[in-house]
Write a protein that holds these residues in place. Sequence first.
Motif, PDB file in Angstrom:
ATOM      1  N   LEU A   1       0.636  -1.058   0.028  1.00  0.00           N
ATOM      2  CA  LEU A   1      -0.162   0.010  -0.063  1.00  0.00           C
ATOM      3  C   LEU A   1       0.821   1.121   0.121  1.00  0.00           C
ATOM      4  N   HIS A   2       1.816   1.419   0.912  1.00  0.00           N
ATOM      5  CA  HIS A   2       2.721   2.552   1.021  1.00  0.00           C
ATOM      6  C   HIS A   2       3.594   2.583  -0.173  1.00  0.00           C
ATOM      7  N   GLY A   3       3.809   1.482  -0.942  1.00  0.00           N
ATOM      8  CA  GLY A   3       4.668   1.620  -2.110  1.00  0.00           C
ATOM      9  C   GLY A   3       3.859   2.082  -3.409  1.00  0.00           C
ATOM     10  N   SER A   4       2.806   1.480  -3.387  1.00  0.00           N
ATOM     11  CA  SER A   4       1.621   2.138  -4.260  1.00  0.00           C
ATOM     12  C   SER A   4       1.419   3.639  -3.994  1.00  0.00           C
ATOM     13  N   ASP A   5       1.288   4.057  -2.863  1.00  0.00           N
ATOM     14  CA  ASP A   5       1.011   5.591  -2.436  1.00  0.00           C
ATOM     15  C   ASP A   5       2.251   6.363  -2.975  1.00  0.00           C
ATOM     16  N   ARG A   6       3.482   5.871  -2.679  1.00  0.00           N
ATOM     17  CA  ARG A   6       4.676   6.706  -2.983  1.00  0.00           C
ATOM     18  C   ARG A   6       4.928   6.803  -4.464  1.00  0.00           C
ATOM     19  N   THR A   7       4.565   5.524  -5.278  1.00  0.00           N
ATOM     20  CA  THR A   7       4.638   5.777  -6.594  1.00  0.00           C
ATOM     21  C   THR A   7       3.723   6.822  -7.205  1.00  0.00           C
ATOM     22  N   LEU A   8       2.485   6.818  -6.578  1.00  0.00           N
ATOM     23  CA  LEU A   8       1.455   7.946  -7.304  1.00  0.00           C
ATOM     24  C   LEU A   8       1.599   9.133  -6.778  1.00  0.00           C
ATOM     25  N   LEU A   9       2.093   9.273  -5.497  1.00  0.00           N
ATOM     26  CA  LEU A   9       2.317  10.737  -4.832  1.00  0.00           C
ATOM     27  C   LEU A   9       3.440  11.369  -5.788  1.00  0.00           C
ATOM     28  N   GLY A  10       4.513  10.461  -6.108  1.00  0.00           N
ATOM     29  CA  GLY A  10       5.548  10.798  -6.794  1.00  0.00           C
ATOM     30  C   GLY A  10       5.329  11.301  -8.217  1.00  0.00           C
ATOM     31  N   GLN A  11       4.324  10.774  -8.667  1.00  0.00           N
ATOM     32  CA  GLN A  11       3.855  11.209 -10.060  1.00  0.00           C
ATOM     33  C   GLN A  11       3.090  12.685  -9.665  1.00  0.00           C
ATOM     34  N   ILE A  12       2.230  12.801  -8.976  1.00  0.00           N
ATOM     35  CA  ILE A  12       1.445  13.974  -8.795  1.00  0.00           C
ATOM     36  C   ILE A  12       2.591  15.067  -8.234  1.00  0.00           C
ATOM     37  N   GLY A  13       3.408  14.698  -7.511  1.00  0.00           N
ATOM     38  CA  GLY A  13       4.395  15.816  -7.428  1.00  0.00           C
ATOM     39  C   GLY A  13       5.036  16.292  -8.331  1.00  0.00           C
ATOM     40  N   ALA A  14       5.423  15.150  -9.196  1.00  0.00           N
ATOM     41  CA  ALA A  14       6.497  15.616 -10.465  1.00  0.00           C
ATOM     42  C   ALA A  14       5.496  16.718 -11.304  1.00  0.00           C
ATOM     43  N   ALA A  15       4.274  16.091 -11.675  1.00  0.00           N
ATOM     44  CA  ALA A  15       3.338  16.709 -12.543  1.00  0.00           C
ATOM     45  C   ALA A  15       3.056  18.071 -12.002  1.00  0.00           C
ATOM     46  N   ASP A  16       2.988  18.547 -10.760  1.00  0.00           N
ATOM     47  CA  ASP A  16       2.508  19.579 -10.081  1.00  0.00           C
ATOM     48  C   ASP A  16       3.934  20.501 -10.400  1.00  0.00           C
ATOM     49  N   SER A  17       5.115  19.823 -10.180  1.00  0.00           N
ATOM     50  CA  SER A  17       6.244  20.839 -10.151  1.00  0.00           C
ATOM     51  C   SER A  17       6.392  21.304 -11.608  1.00  0.00           C
ATOM     52  N   ALA A  18       6.133  20.338 -12.540  1.00  0.00           N
ATOM     53  CA  ALA A  18       6.275  20.661 -14.266  1.00  0.00           C
ATOM     54  C   ALA A  18       5.220  21.706 -14.337  1.00  0.00           C
ATOM     55  N   ALA A  19       4.075  21.555 -13.875  1.00  0.00           N
ATOM     56  CA  ALA A  19       3.134  22.637 -14.247  1.00  0.00           C
ATOM     57  C   ALA A  19       3.456  23.999 -13.782  1.00  0.00           C
ATOM     58  N   ARG A  20       4.076  24.027 -12.529  1.00  0.00           N
ATOM     59  CA  ARG A  20       4.230  25.363 -11.990  1.00  0.00           C
ATOM     60  C   ARG A  20       5.423  25.910 -12.774  1.00  0.00           C
ATOM     61  N   SER A  21       6.444  25.061 -13.098  1.00  0.00           N
ATOM     62  CA  SER A  21       7.515  25.671 -13.838  1.00  0.00           C
ATOM     63  C   SER A  21       7.019  26.285 -15.289  1.00  0.00           C
ATOM     64  N   LEU A  22       6.010  25.487 -15.853  1.00  0.00           N
ATOM     65  CA  LEU A  22       5.462  25.969 -17.035  1.00  0.00           C
ATOM     66  C   LEU A  22       4.769  27.375 -16.969  1.00  0.00           C
ATOM     67  N   ALA A  23       3.924  27.328 -15.920  1.00  0.00           N
ATOM     68  CA  ALA A  23       3.091  28.681 -15.671  1.00  0.00           C
ATOM     69  C   ALA A  23       3.925  29.768 -15.362  1.00  0.00           C
ATOM     70  N   ARG A  24       5.135  29.462 -14.849  1.00  0.00           N
ATOM     71  CA  ARG A  24       6.058  30.679 -14.587  1.00  0.00           C
ATOM     72  C   ARG A  24       6.896  30.932 -15.831  1.00  0.00           C
ATOM     73  N   ASN A  25       6.448  30.212 -16.793  1.00  0.00           N
ATOM     74  CA  ASN A  25       6.967  30.417 -18.379  1.00  0.00           C
ATOM     75  C   ASN A  25       8.744  29.965 -17.960  1.00  0.00           C
ATOM     76  N   GLY A  26       8.926  28.888 -17.099  1.00  0.00           N
ATOM     77  CA  GLY A  26      10.094  28.330 -16.997  1.00  0.00           C
ATOM     78  C   GLY A  26      10.346  27.264 -17.869  1.00  0.00           C
ATOM     79  N   PRO A  27      11.217  26.350 -17.921  1.00  0.00           N
ATOM     80  CA  PRO A  27      11.441  25.243 -18.888  1.00  0.00           C
ATOM     81  C   PRO A  27      10.609  24.121 -18.525  1.00  0.00           C
ATOM     82  N   ASP A  28      10.304  23.342 -19.495  1.00  0.00           N
ATOM     83  CA  ASP A  28       9.555  21.793 -19.564  1.00  0.00           C
ATOM     84  C   ASP A  28      10.471  20.808 -18.925  1.00  0.00           C
ATOM     85  N   SER A  29      10.074  20.342 -17.991  1.00  0.00           N
ATOM     86  CA  SER A  29      10.976  19.436 -17.220  1.00  0.00           C
ATOM     87  C   SER A  29      10.646  17.958 -17.782  1.00  0.00           C
ATOM     88  N   GLY A  30      10.021  17.914 -18.878  1.00  0.00           N
ATOM     89  CA  GLY A  30       9.761  16.664 -19.655  1.00  0.00           C
ATOM     90  C   GLY A  30       9.031  15.540 -18.889  1.00  0.00           C
TER      91      GLY A  30
END
Lengths: 355, 408
Positions: free
Chosen positions: A270-299
Amino acid sequence: MPSTLASRAVAGNATSRRWSTPRWLWSATGLAVALTLVFWLAATSVLSRGQADVRGAKDRAAPAFVSARTAQAALADADRAAWQSARSGTIRLTGPGRQFRDDLTAAGDGLARLAQSDLGGAAGRDRIREVNAQVVAYQGLVEQSDAAYREGVPALGLAYLTYASDLLHDPADGPLARLGKIAERDRAAVEDLGASFWTGTGAVVTTGGLAAVLLTHLGYVQVSMARRFRRVLNLPLLAASALLLGLALWTATALGDVEHHFDAAAGGTLHGSDRTLLGQIGAADSAARSLARNGPDSGYRLNLTAANGSRASLDSALAKAAETGALPVGLPLLSLTAAALIVGGGLLRLREFPA
Amino acid sequence: MSTRPLRALASLLLLCVLTVSACGSGERETITILGPWVGKEQATFEKVLADFEKQTGFNVDYTGTRDARAVLASNLHDGHPPNAAVLSTLGDLRAYAASGRLSPVAAGLPAGRGGDLTTVPGPDGARPYGIVVKASVKSLIWFPRTLAPGVRDRLGKARSWDELAAAASGLGRPWCLGFADKSASGWPGTDWIEDILLHRAGGEVYDAWVSGTLPWTSPQVRAAWQTFGSVVAAGSGDSLVTGYAAASARMFEPRPGCALAHGGAFITTLGSGPGARDADFVPFPKGGDIEIGGDVLGVFDRVEATDALVAYLTKEPVQRKWIQEQGSGAFSLSRAVPPAAYPDPLSRRIAQTLADATSVHFDASDTFPPVLAEAFDHAVLEYVAAPSRLEEILAALDRVQKASPPGS
């Protein structure tokens, strides 16, 4: 002193009169049958309540948790995809893009699955409705942004995308925050079920303890019979003891397996699944924030395969916990057979007494 | 055969029946209310409801959610509406009344300031379909108390928009402007345009515009938009992506980015906005006409308890209790509640402004059909982003208005 000895002798005679051999036989056999039934009922209760907890986790809490997290991850990625389309300029040509639409479809699927397995009752249904309504509002704002970009008013397009993103990420009651709360609640529900008495060591020890009492009593009866009837063994009683010993070991092993697999599912998997999904959410959030600030696309791109893999491993661990083989059938069958053998063993000796 | 056992059995049965009846008659009717108030507003409303429960014996189950509108639509779609719901706009009340979803409330309730706002057309003609449970006074210009006394004096003496604009012109970028509010973005701009039209063209023109008889492309409405455009031009350039509260808070920064904010009394309750202790206001010039907003209680499933609740909420002591709750941000339209009843000097002054008004008008965008209100919000944003498109925007709004008559 002599009077005390005399009174003890009288009491001893009275006891032996009360506990004649046939009466002792009836009582010992009755107690053995009663203990067998108690063992059967206790083991059946532990098994059925434990399996109810496992089913609760497998069919409701775990799917609800995974659905909420998957929807959360898909929505976070939808926002990233929309920003990427806007910043790259493709929004003027193709709108927010295929990834955005795929993410929204994945989020919609997750919300639909969540609605089927949600544990929140009427209030929970209202929360899911609110999230659905917010997702529709979010999609509407992104469409407005798309329209503004196409009409050649990029400032308005950017503004609408900001509103959409703000709606999605509102820490108080945005859909991402709400889905996060739902997922945490459902994860806690899986953990609670995993920590329940019926799937824990306590239930195994209790069942094993009852089996030990039963087998000790059968041993005592066997030895007492051997003394009273000057025969070495009562074969039906011996067979009943062997049967119950096997049944107790089978039950303890099965319940132990349930505990082990459920612990593994409610803990590491359960915790492994949660870590995987939270990792994806965090990465997507971070990439969106960067793009919103007109920063680079993290890919970063949403990895639904990893999300589905998490779900599969959780499902698999819970399916193992739900696997008890033929025990639900074997338990009543063998218990009743043992009870019948115990009665048979007692009657065999009782027949030696005149009616 | 003795009849004593039969008698005893009959007595026992009778006792059981009486006990069950007694318990049954003691069961309290429970009604459900859905509303947009959460947090402090919810706590205040629940205090009011607790007194209602104590006084009447009915139970009330209130659910507060910021997405009350969407949840209500979903509940209605499922066929399980709450007994009553707090609607954020008169436009929603009109739409639900016209569609026959709402039950009329009992007639004869006292009409407050602003007249009979909730008597709207339904399937059986115009009837009262709700009550304004909580009003917000708009048409106010806010500034920090630290503003130079000379400027404050000029603002206070301004008797027209032009005089106010002249007083503000010496403040660099005077206006704190923020139009972002997630899916409701644009509303601060609609409030601006409504106030400019109301105070420059007068109440009759405003009412004609609200009722749809005065087109958006009329000279008066166009002039209001253009005046609003001059305000935007004098503001900071990031108003489209700045939240309303965040923009207002800029006037209190050590190096203020602006000095004046247009808004309702609710500005004092916004977390990051001006607090009641730091802000002061002048009414939008010229006084006399005032704009209000408000939350409206509509009844979807009328039962005895909803009638009792509607009657209870309109009582003067209840209104008084509500406005006296710190931070409620509520104003009463009841003429029986005097300005002196409000808990702090600022609220008392706002209430006095409401009491002194010669004419009270409900917020136009809250009165429009939901489709037109949404189009108005969008139009404001589009105009701020591209002022040169004003004619297209107004023409589009006229088309939306024709396609969505009142009550749609």
